[in-house]
Motif scaffolding. Structure first.
Motif, short mmCIF file in Angstrom:
data_model
loop_
_atom_site.label_atom_id
_atom_site.label_comp_id
_atom_site.label_asym_id
_atom_site.label_seq_id
_atom_site.Cartn_x
_atom_site.Cartn_y
_atom_site.Cartn_z
N LYS A 265 -21.08 83.74 -22.15
CA LYS A 265 -20.05 84.73 -22.72
C LYS A 265 -19.44 84.91 -21.37
O LYS A 265 -20.24 85.53 -20.40
CB LYS A 265 -20.57 85.69 -23.52
N HIS B 20 -21.02 87.77 -19.41
CA HIS B 20 -22.22 87.87 -19.19
C HIS B 20 -22.19 86.61 -18.11
O HIS B 20 -23.37 86.17 -17.78
CB HIS B 20 -23.17 87.63 -20.03
N LEU C 57 -33.72 81.49 -22.98
CA LEU C 57 -33.61 81.63 -24.35
C LEU C 57 -33.94 83.01 -24.84
O LEU C 57 -33.33 83.40 -25.89
CB LEU C 57 -34.56 80.74 -25.09
N LYS D 18 -32.36 85.56 -23.57
CA LYS D 18 -31.04 86.42 -23.71
C LYS D 18 -30.17 85.42 -24.21
O LYS D 18 -28.82 86.19 -24.32
CB LYS D 18 -30.78 86.60 -22.00
N ALA D 19 -30.45 84.44 -24.97
CA ALA D 19 -29.22 83.72 -25.29
C ALA D 19 -28.35 83.88 -26.32
O ALA D 19 -27.40 84.08 -26.29
CB ALA D 19 -29.97 82.21 -25.87
N ASP D 20 -29.12 84.96 -27.52
CA ASP D 20 -28.20 85.47 -28.23
C ASP D 20 -26.94 86.70 -27.59
O ASP D 20 -25.79 86.54 -28.23
CB ASP D 20 -28.77 86.25 -29.37
N GLU D 21 -27.39 87.19 -26.76
CA GLU D 21 -26.79 88.21 -26.09
C GLU D 21 -25.85 87.65 -25.03
O GLU D 21 -24.40 87.98 -24.89
CB GLU D 21 -27.63 89.37 -25.26
N TRP D 22 -26.20 86.63 -24.06
CA TRP D 22 -25.21 86.22 -23.07
C TRP D 22 -24.65 84.96 -23.14
O TRP D 22 -23.42 84.43 -22.53
CB TRP D 22 -26.30 85.87 -21.72
N GLN E 186 -23.34 79.85 -27.46
CA GLN E 186 -24.37 79.30 -28.37
C GLN E 186 -25.66 78.84 -27.60
O GLN E 186 -25.88 78.97 -26.18
CB GLN E 186 -23.65 77.93 -28.88
N ALA E 187 -26.56 78.16 -28.27
CA ALA E 187 -27.73 77.98 -27.65
C ALA E 187 -27.64 76.94 -26.67
O ALA E 187 -26.77 75.92 -26.91
CB ALA E 187 -29.05 77.34 -28.90
#
Length: 101
Positions: A15, A18, A77, A79-83, A86-87
């Motif tokens: 993102k 991030h 992984l 921090k994946a949802d936050e940063w 997508q995976a």
């Protein structure tokens, strides 16, 4: 051909807010990669402001699997949802030939 013909290519899209966090994590992950005895090469790279990648090779399949469940993967992984957008797109690869040095 080197014995390290088992590889992973991971494509990572951060993102925008991030991207610096992802870049920092990848730069600092070299210390973890150096601790992995079955990881023979490890490269973290930047393709654009938000696109990054990791390419690494392994002495054997066991080393690849150990890496996939290791500290670098856990850190990214975690921090994946936050940063990340997508995976990470994680591709298994076989190195056909390589020139090092």
């Amino acid at each position: 051909m080197t014995q390290a013909n088992i590889a992973i290519l991971a494509n990572i899209e951060a993102k925008p807010e991030h991207a610096a966090d992802v870049e920092s994590l990848l730069k600092n992950a070299i210390d973890l990669a150096n601790q992995e005895t079955e990881t023979t090469t490890w490269f973290a790279f930047k393709l654009s402001d938000t696109r990054f990648g990791i390419f690494d090779t392994f002495a054997n399949e066991e080393g690849r699997q150990t890496h996939l469940s290791g500290d670098i993967a856990k850190a990214l992984l975690g921090k994946a949802d936050e940063w990340l957008i997508q995976a990470p797109d994680i591709l298994m690869a076989d190195v056909l030939e390589a020139k090092l040095a």
